[in-house]
Design a protein around this motif. Structure first.
Motif, PDB file in Angstrom:
ATOM      1  N   GLY A  96      -4.715  -8.117 -15.561  1.00 15.98           N
ATOM      2  CA  GLY A  96      -3.364  -8.094 -16.113  1.00 15.98           C
ATOM      3  C   GLY A  96      -3.357  -7.833 -17.603  1.00 15.98           C
ATOM      4  N   ALA A  97      -4.346  -8.377 -18.316  1.00 22.83           N
ATOM      5  CA  ALA A  97      -4.444  -8.110 -19.754  1.00 22.83           C
ATOM      6  C   ALA A  97      -4.718  -6.632 -20.018  1.00 22.83           C
ATOM      7  N   LEU A  98      -5.546  -6.016 -19.172  1.00 22.74           N
ATOM      8  CA  LEU A  98      -5.846  -4.595 -19.349  1.00 22.74           C
ATOM      9  C   LEU A  98      -4.624  -3.724 -19.070  1.00 22.74           C
ATOM     10  N   ILE A  99      -3.932  -3.970 -17.966  1.00 25.98           N
ATOM     11  CA  ILE A  99      -2.815  -3.105 -17.628  1.00 25.98           C
ATOM     12  C   ILE A  99      -1.622  -3.345 -18.555  1.00 25.98           C
ATOM     13  N   SER A 100      -1.500  -4.547 -19.095  1.00 23.16           N
ATOM     14  CA  SER A 100      -0.428  -4.793 -20.055  1.00 23.16           C
ATOM     15  C   SER A 100      -0.715  -4.163 -21.413  1.00 23.16           C
ATOM     16  N   SER A 101      -1.940  -3.691 -21.611  1.00 26.82           N
ATOM     17  CA  SER A 101      -2.292  -2.995 -22.855  1.00 26.82           C
ATOM     18  C   SER A 101      -1.966  -1.511 -22.807  1.00 26.82           C
ATOM     19  N   ASN A 102      -1.464  -1.045 -21.685  1.00 27.01           N
ATOM     20  CA  ASN A 102      -1.133   0.371 -21.567  1.00 27.01           C
ATOM     21  C   ASN A 102      -0.158   0.825 -22.650  1.00 27.01           C
ATOM     22  N   GLY A 103       0.801  -0.006 -22.965  1.00 20.95           N
ATOM     23  CA  GLY A 103       1.838   0.382 -23.920  1.00 20.95           C
ATOM     24  C   GLY A 103       1.298   0.667 -25.309  1.00 20.95           C
ATOM     25  N   TRP A 104       0.609  -0.302 -25.899  1.00 16.53           N
ATOM     26  CA  TRP A 104       0.141  -0.096 -27.270  1.00 16.53           C
ATOM     27  C   TRP A 104      -1.001   0.909 -27.320  1.00 16.53           C
ATOM     28  N   LEU A 105      -1.774   1.037 -26.237  1.00 12.39           N
ATOM     29  CA  LEU A 105      -2.815   2.060 -26.218  1.00 12.39           C
ATOM     30  C   LEU A 105      -2.208   3.462 -26.124  1.00 12.39           C
ATOM     31  N   ASP A 106      -1.128   3.614 -25.364  1.00  4.26           N
ATOM     32  CA  ASP A 106      -0.452   4.917 -25.308  1.00  4.26           C
ATOM     33  C   ASP A 106       0.123   5.295 -26.666  1.00  4.26           C
ATOM     34  N   VAL A 107       0.719   4.326 -27.345  1.00  7.52           N
ATOM     35  CA  VAL A 107       1.264   4.599 -28.681  1.00  7.52           C
ATOM     36  C   VAL A 107       0.143   5.014 -29.626  1.00  7.52           C
ATOM     37  N   LEU A 108      -0.969   4.299 -29.572  1.00  7.30           N
ATOM     38  CA  LEU A 108      -2.095   4.620 -30.452  1.00  7.30           C
ATOM     39  C   LEU A 108      -2.716   5.962 -30.086  1.00  7.30           C
ATOM     40  N   LEU A 109      -2.937   6.196 -28.800  1.00  5.47           N
ATOM     41  CA  LEU A 109      -3.622   7.407 -28.362  1.00  5.47           C
ATOM     42  C   LEU A 109      -2.791   8.659 -28.638  1.00  5.47           C
ATOM     43  N   LEU A 156       0.817  -1.201   0.000  1.00  9.86           N
ATOM     44  CA  LEU A 156       0.000   0.000   0.000  1.00  9.86           C
ATOM     45  C   LEU A 156       0.858   1.262   0.000  1.00  9.86           C
ATOM     46  N   VAL A 157       1.874   1.313   0.889  1.00 11.68           N
ATOM     47  CA  VAL A 157       2.638   2.545   1.067  1.00 11.68           C
ATOM     48  C   VAL A 157       3.616   2.765  -0.089  1.00 11.68           C
ATOM     49  N   LEU A 158       4.238   1.717  -0.562  1.00 16.89           N
ATOM     50  CA  LEU A 158       5.269   1.863  -1.588  1.00 16.89           C
ATOM     51  C   LEU A 158       4.726   1.794  -3.009  1.00 16.89           C
ATOM     52  N   HIS A 159       3.440   1.470  -3.159  1.00 17.49           N
ATOM     53  CA  HIS A 159       2.964   1.288  -4.537  1.00 17.49           C
ATOM     54  C   HIS A 159       1.558   1.855  -4.752  1.00 17.49           C
ATOM     55  N   TYR A 160       0.566   1.206  -4.165  1.00 16.23           N
ATOM     56  CA  TYR A 160      -0.809   1.517  -4.551  1.00 16.23           C
ATOM     57  C   TYR A 160      -1.296   2.860  -4.027  1.00 16.23           C
ATOM     58  N   LEU A 161      -0.707   3.377  -2.970  1.00 13.63           N
ATOM     59  CA  LEU A 161      -1.089   4.701  -2.514  1.00 13.63           C
ATOM     60  C   LEU A 161      -0.842   5.734  -3.616  1.00 13.63           C
ATOM     61  N   PHE A 162       0.316   5.651  -4.257  1.00 10.69           N
ATOM     62  CA  PHE A 162       0.644   6.614  -5.315  1.00 10.69           C
ATOM     63  C   PHE A 162      -0.094   6.298  -6.618  1.00 10.69           C
ATOM     64  N   ILE A 163      -0.437   5.035  -6.821  1.00 18.31           N
ATOM     65  CA  ILE A 163      -1.253   4.688  -7.998  1.00 18.31           C
ATOM     66  C   ILE A 163      -2.631   5.340  -7.899  1.00 18.31           C
ATOM     67  N   THR A 170      -5.783   0.621 -15.590  1.00 21.25           N
ATOM     68  CA  THR A 170      -4.988   0.527 -14.364  1.00 21.25           C
ATOM     69  C   THR A 170      -5.825   0.193 -13.130  1.00 21.25           C
ATOM     70  N   ALA A 171      -7.018   0.726 -13.046  1.00 19.87           N
ATOM     71  CA  ALA A 171      -7.802   0.583 -11.813  1.00 19.87           C
ATOM     72  C   ALA A 171      -8.194  -0.853 -11.481  1.00 19.87           C
ATOM     73  N   PRO A 172      -8.571  -1.713 -12.444  1.00 25.60           N
ATOM     74  CA  PRO A 172      -9.018  -3.063 -12.049  1.00 25.60           C
ATOM     75  C   PRO A 172      -7.982  -3.849 -11.250  1.00 25.60           C
ATOM     76  N   LEU A 173      -6.711  -3.802 -11.666  1.00 26.30           N
ATOM     77  CA  LEU A 173      -5.698  -4.554 -10.933  1.00 26.30           C
ATOM     78  C   LEU A 173      -5.471  -3.945  -9.552  1.00 26.30           C
ATOM     79  N   ALA A 174      -5.459  -2.609  -9.468  1.00 19.84           N
ATOM     80  CA  ALA A 174      -5.259  -1.961  -8.182  1.00 19.84           C
ATOM     81  C   ALA A 174      -6.412  -2.288  -7.230  1.00 19.84           C
ATOM     82  N   VAL A 175      -7.628  -2.251  -7.736  1.00 16.02           N
ATOM     83  CA  VAL A 175      -8.787  -2.557  -6.889  1.00 16.02           C
ATOM     84  C   VAL A 175      -8.753  -4.019  -6.455  1.00 16.02           C
ATOM     85  N   GLY A 176      -8.374  -4.913  -7.359  1.00 19.06           N
ATOM     86  CA  GLY A 176      -8.298  -6.330  -7.006  1.00 19.06           C
ATOM     87  C   GLY A 176      -7.283  -6.601  -5.913  1.00 19.06           C
TER      88      GLY A 176
END
Length: 541
Positions: free
Chosen positions: A353-366, A235-242, A328-334
């Protein structure tokens, strides 16, 4: 109890898993495929931007070196005055003006680091291919497991940090019309990476790599990450800042959306008021119900400009936080729910995991679609980072494709009378006809003109066009150039009365000189006679 490595025994849910169950294999296969797409696309754009920046630096240094070698000797502008007479910047700028140091576009720097963070994130989930391929299981006490857990921590947090940084930078450029200084941007980039790596290192260092509970990076449901025994560190080192990043990014883009919508409504209302006042003034002043064409064109162009720059597709600004939150939110909430003691199925983590791993190609596309001018354009050191750099803001909402550009000049001081408008129409028609014939460049007056019997007028219409599309314009991107042809109409009309007077005086002087030298009773040669005098001499006496 402890194992052979000196670590305590792991809980069954965190220990190695052999063989890999069918549910894990199917879910991790989807995660690996999407992660490989993100990894390839992010690396491709990152390599492209790296080569682009390197080439720009090399060209800039080469140009600066050549300019220094060919620079003229500085001129002493002190005029013999003492140093005390110069204050402020004048004391250091008495020679040649300093050349301002060029920097890459600030958005380009931020999105470069965002893609670098996406490489970290996608590489973490790409390592799932080791579990479904070589090992057919998740082996905890391996370098692969530690690398995956460390990359998940650094990649997720770095991606969130730079998405938030881009959001704030967009807010400053669009809403505040403010460009941060370059040193502040560089400090922010370095600070975010130091912060990200520091948090990733603190966990293993503070727990001695999790020796008390069997390891710090172990199996966490479907892949390796922080041990479930270290919920506080999670929580303190990761998800708080997420979660802070999720909230701040959504708020900032919502503020941008509300600002553009309010400005669009106010400008549109002002334009409609001006248009109504113009119609009323024209009707009351001219006594007719029709608006002056110039006034109508000016009002229409103003309304169109407002639609394009203020009231365009500003709803698309909400797309940035929506994609980020959805991925990003589904994995953090889980993870937070599992920390609360709720049993979350592995299938949920695989989908997250499939959603958050799509961040890369979605950022390139967006970003490649919405801000391709800065990402793939040739203007690396462009200063503009505001609304004009967003592709979707250049097309009004009533059209799907294409852009319309209205160029309006200042109003003149001459009276708008009917003869003046007719003369403007004749000049414009002649100029447009000349432009349609393909004439270009300046022509010598009189070469193609029509001459009357007395050569009373010479008229020549020609066009001059700057060859702006043959090379790169300085300070203008390739897709924002407006090619403007300057149509010039030149009308030369000599004063006929003055010309007759000057011709008569010259004729009298020449005839007088001829009679003095040859006798007053000599016949006047025909070369000094006008056409009427020649006709009189031909008449029989």
């Amino acid at each position: 109890m402890a194992d052979n490595h000196g670590y305590s025994l792991l809980d069954k849910n965190s220990d190695s898993l052999f063989p890999l169950p069918a549910g894990h294999r199917q879910g991790l296969t989807a995660v690996t495929v999407l992660a490989s797409i993100s990894f390839a696309s992010s690396n491709f754009v990152l390599l492209y931007l790296t080569l682009k920046l390197l080439r720009w630096h090399i060209e800039r240094r080469t140009t600066a070196r050549r300019a220094t070698a060919t620079a003229p000797t500085p001129v002493d502008l002190s005029l013999g005055l003492a140093e005390r007479h110069f204050v402020g910047q004048d004391a250091s700028r008495r020679g040649l003006p300093d050349r301002e140091k060029a920097h890459p576009n600030q958005f380009l720097v931020l999105v470069f680091n965002l893609f670098l963070a996406d490489v970290h994130q996608s590489a973490a989930f790409l390592l799932n291919g080791v579990w479904i391929g070589q090992r057919n299981g998740i082996d905890v006490h391996t370098r692969t497991c530690f690398a995956q857990g460390w990359l998940v921590s650094t990649g997720d947090l770095a991606s969130s940090c730079f998405i938030t940084a881009i959001a704030f930078h967009t807010y400053l450029g669009v809403v505040r019309n403010y460009k941060p200084p370059q040193w502040a941007l560089n400090l922010t980039v370095v600070g975010l990476w130091v912060f990200d790596y520091l948090l990733a290192i603190l966990g293993p260092v503070m727990t001695n790599n999790g020796r008390e509970y069997g390891g710090f990076y172990v199996r966490a449901a479907a892949w390796c990450w922080m041990n479930v025994k270290y919920d506080t560190y999670r929580l303190v080192l990761h998800y708080l800042f997420i979660f802070i990043s999720l909230a701040m990014t959504s708020i900032v883009y919502t503020l941008i959306f509300l600002h553009l919508r309010n400005r669009s409504q106010s400008l549109r209302a002002h334009a409609n008021t001006s248009l109504t006042d113009s119609e009323t003034g024209t009707t009351n002043g001219a006594g007719s119900g029709s608006m002056d064409p110039k006034t109508a064109l000016r009002a229409h162009s103003s309304t169109a400009a407002i639609e394009v720059h203020s009231g365009g597709h500003h709803n698309a600004f909400l797309l940035y936080p929506v994609i980020y939150v959805v991925c990003t939110a589904p994995l953090a909430v889980g993870r937070i729910v599992s920390m609360a003691g709720v049993n979350v199925p592995v299938s949920y983590f695989c989908v997250a995991g499939a959603l958050i791993s799509s961040n890369g190609w979605l950022d390139v596309l967006l970003w490649g679609v919405t801000r391709r001018r800065l990402l793939f354009g040739s203007d690396i050191d462009a200063e503009d980072t505001g609304l004009g750099t967003f592709t979707f803001m250049r097309t009004p909402p009533d059209r799907k494709y294409g852009n319309m550009v209205w160029v309006e000049g200042a109003a003149g001081q001459k009276q708008d009378t009917e003869p003046a408008r007719e003369e403007e129409g004749r000049v414009f028609n002649r100029s447009r006809a000349a432009a349609d014939r393909g004439s270009s460049g300046w022509k010598r007056l009189g070469l193609d003109g029509r001459f009357t019997g007395r050569r009373l007028a010479r008229r020549q219409a020609s066009t001059a066009s700057e060859e702006s599309l043959r090379g790169k314009m300085v300070g203008a991107p390739n897709d924002m150039i407006i090619q403007m042809d300057m149509v010039t109409s030149v009308v030369v009309e000599p004063n006929v009365g003055r010309r007759k007077q000057r011709h008569g005086e010259s004729l009298k002087n020449n005839v007088g000189s001829y009679q003095e030298s040859n006798g007053s009773d000599m016949n006047i040669p025909s070369m000094f006679m006008t056409d009427s005098e020649k006709e009189e001499t031909r008449q029989p006496v």
